[in-house]
Design a protein around this motif. Structure first.
Motif, PDB file in Angstrom:
ATOM      1  N   PRO A 158       0.842  -1.102  -0.224  1.00  0.00           N
ATOM      2  CA  PRO A 158      -0.076  -0.104  -0.083  1.00  0.00           C
ATOM      3  C   PRO A 158       0.709   1.273  -0.068  1.00  0.00           C
ATOM      4  N   MET A 159       2.043   1.117   0.443  1.00  0.00           N
ATOM      5  CA  MET A 159       2.963   2.362   0.381  1.00  0.00           C
ATOM      6  C   MET A 159       2.539   3.370   1.193  1.00  0.00           C
ATOM      7  N   ALA A 164      21.871  -4.246  -8.225  1.00  0.00           N
ATOM      8  CA  ALA A 164      21.375  -2.725  -7.839  1.00  0.00           C
ATOM      9  C   ALA A 164      20.586  -2.933  -6.497  1.00  0.00           C
ATOM     10  N   SER A 165      20.636  -1.879  -5.801  1.00  0.00           N
ATOM     11  CA  SER A 165      19.578  -2.034  -4.577  1.00  0.00           C
ATOM     12  C   SER A 165      18.688  -0.570  -4.722  1.00  0.00           C
ATOM     13  N   PHE A 166      17.436  -0.698  -4.616  1.00  0.00           N
ATOM     14  CA  PHE A 166      16.702   0.543  -4.710  1.00  0.00           C
ATOM     15  C   PHE A 166      16.163   0.849  -3.145  1.00  0.00           C
ATOM     16  N   HIS A 167      16.088   2.016  -2.762  1.00  0.00           N
ATOM     17  CA  HIS A 167      15.711   2.371  -1.437  1.00  0.00           C
ATOM     18  C   HIS A 167      14.471   3.367  -1.699  1.00  0.00           C
ATOM     19  N   THR A 171      10.691   5.191  -0.418  1.00  0.00           N
ATOM     20  CA  THR A 171       9.743   5.884   0.773  1.00  0.00           C
ATOM     21  C   THR A 171       8.487   5.896   0.214  1.00  0.00           C
ATOM     22  N   PRO A 172       7.733   6.254   1.427  1.00  0.00           N
ATOM     23  CA  PRO A 172       6.107   6.072   1.017  1.00  0.00           C
ATOM     24  C   PRO A 172       5.935   7.200   0.051  1.00  0.00           C
ATOM     25  N   ASP A 173       6.706   8.162  -0.123  1.00  0.00           N
ATOM     26  CA  ASP A 173       6.341   9.051  -1.374  1.00  0.00           C
ATOM     27  C   ASP A 173       6.358   8.604  -2.656  1.00  0.00           C
ATOM     28  N   CYS A 174       6.999   7.310  -2.824  1.00  0.00           N
ATOM     29  CA  CYS A 174       6.991   6.736  -4.178  1.00  0.00           C
ATOM     30  C   CYS A 174       5.809   6.183  -4.483  1.00  0.00           C
ATOM     31  N   GLY A 175       4.874   5.903  -3.798  1.00  0.00           N
ATOM     32  CA  GLY A 175       3.511   5.829  -4.146  1.00  0.00           C
ATOM     33  C   GLY A 175       3.358   4.312  -4.694  1.00  0.00           C
ATOM     34  N   ALA A 176       4.168   3.528  -5.385  1.00  0.00           N
ATOM     35  CA  ALA A 176       4.609   2.252  -5.647  1.00  0.00           C
ATOM     36  C   ALA A 176       5.889   2.001  -5.681  1.00  0.00           C
ATOM     37  N   HIS A 219       7.994   0.306  -7.744  1.00  0.00           N
ATOM     38  CA  HIS A 219       8.000  -0.081  -9.048  1.00  0.00           C
ATOM     39  C   HIS A 219       9.336   0.334  -9.537  1.00  0.00           C
ATOM     40  N   VAL A 220      10.152  -0.297 -10.338  1.00  0.00           N
ATOM     41  CA  VAL A 220      11.248   0.265 -11.224  1.00  0.00           C
ATOM     42  C   VAL A 220      11.573  -0.653 -12.547  1.00  0.00           C
ATOM     43  N   SER A 221      12.333   0.166 -13.225  1.00  0.00           N
ATOM     44  CA  SER A 221      12.758  -0.341 -14.595  1.00  0.00           C
ATOM     45  C   SER A 221      14.195  -0.119 -14.942  1.00  0.00           C
TER      46      SER A 221
END
Lengths: 158, 106
Positions: free
Chosen positions: A83-84, A106-109, A111-116, A118-120
């Motif tokens: 739900p972020m 890779a590592s992706f960090h 935050t709730p501000d991302c909304g989702a 999801h990365v490409s």
């Protein structure tokens, strides 16, 4: 004439047998060792992040080509169900390619501000290998998913 | 410095989840390749990427040499207010490339 033929055949037969034996020996000794080393180094990399905690399956979706013609550029899209919100979000997503010289990608960090979550992105793959995604949730649980990608031409340089 | 591109929707409604796309030209030298004389080509990659939305960090990413040359990265943001989306790429040598785009949230 007859003797020569026989000679030639036996020599050929011997060479073929020797060559076949060498190839067989090579496959037996080298391949499984390498694969084990890759699995071990990936497990170690995963354990370094989870701290030995158990990982659950599910929640992560990986979009990857079944067959990557060029290992230099393998497009990957990953998303983690969440739900972020401030209390429940995906903290980070770690990506590994098991059979690469170094499994880290890779590592992706988030935050709730991302909304989702999801990365490409595009990664390099040296050879056919499982692509592993490890997600760390804000409540400290871990989820893990993997997808096998076949690589025709490796892309790690040599 | 490396050439970077950033694509953010110009307009969005408050609460919408938008997609941010970024691209930077960079060789991402792995440190595993050898030149013609057999010497190792030293590693030179972008190892860190940060996205700020109106000055607040929303996404950070650490990259290994396994990221392809000319790295592409797409991710999501929740549109909360009008302002600037900024992406900063950091090279192994410490140099930074910054690219920003404006967004209007109604």
């Amino acid at each position: 004439m007859k003797a020569r033929d026989h000679d030639g055949l036996s020599r050929r037969g011997f060479l073929a047998a020797a060559g076949g034996g060498a190839v067989l020996a090579a496959t037996i000794t080298i391949v499984p060792l390498d694969a084990n080393a890759d699995v071990a180094s990936t497990k170690k990399a995963v354990a370094a992040i989870t701290g030995g905690k158990e990982t659950k399956s599910g929640r992560i979706k990986i979009k990857a080509p079944q067959i990557a013609e060029n290992g230099r550029v393998v497009p990957l899209t990953m998303s983690v169900e969440s739900p972020m919100t401030d209390s429940d979000y995906v903290k980070s997503l770690h990506v590994f390619v098991q059979n690469n010289p170094n499994p880290d990608v890779a590592s992706f960090h988030f935050t709730p501000d991302c909304g989702a979550a999801h990365v490409s992105f595009r990664c390099r793959m040296g050879q056919t290998s499982p692509v592993i995604a490890l997600a760390e949730m804000s409540d400290g649980t871990f989820y893990q998913t993997d997808v096998n990608v076949k690589v025709t031409i490796g892309g790690c340089g040599g | 410095m490396a050439k970077a591109r950033l694509k953010v929707p110009k307009k969005a409604k408050k609460g919408d989840i938008i997609t941010v796309k970024s691209l930077i030209s960079h060789p991402m030298e792995t440190g595993q390749r050898k030149d013609k004389k057999g010497n190792k080509i030293p590693r030179k990659i972008i190892n860190n990427v940060v996205c700020n939305y109106n000055g607040k960090k929303v996404l950070e990413s650490n990259w290994a040499p396994a990221i392809s040359a000319n790295p592409y990265l797409a991710f999501n943001l929740r549109a909360s207010e009008s302002g600037t989306v900024e992406v900063i790429w950091t090279d192994d040598d410490g140099s930074k490339t910054t690219q920003s785009a404006k967004i209007t949230v109604s």
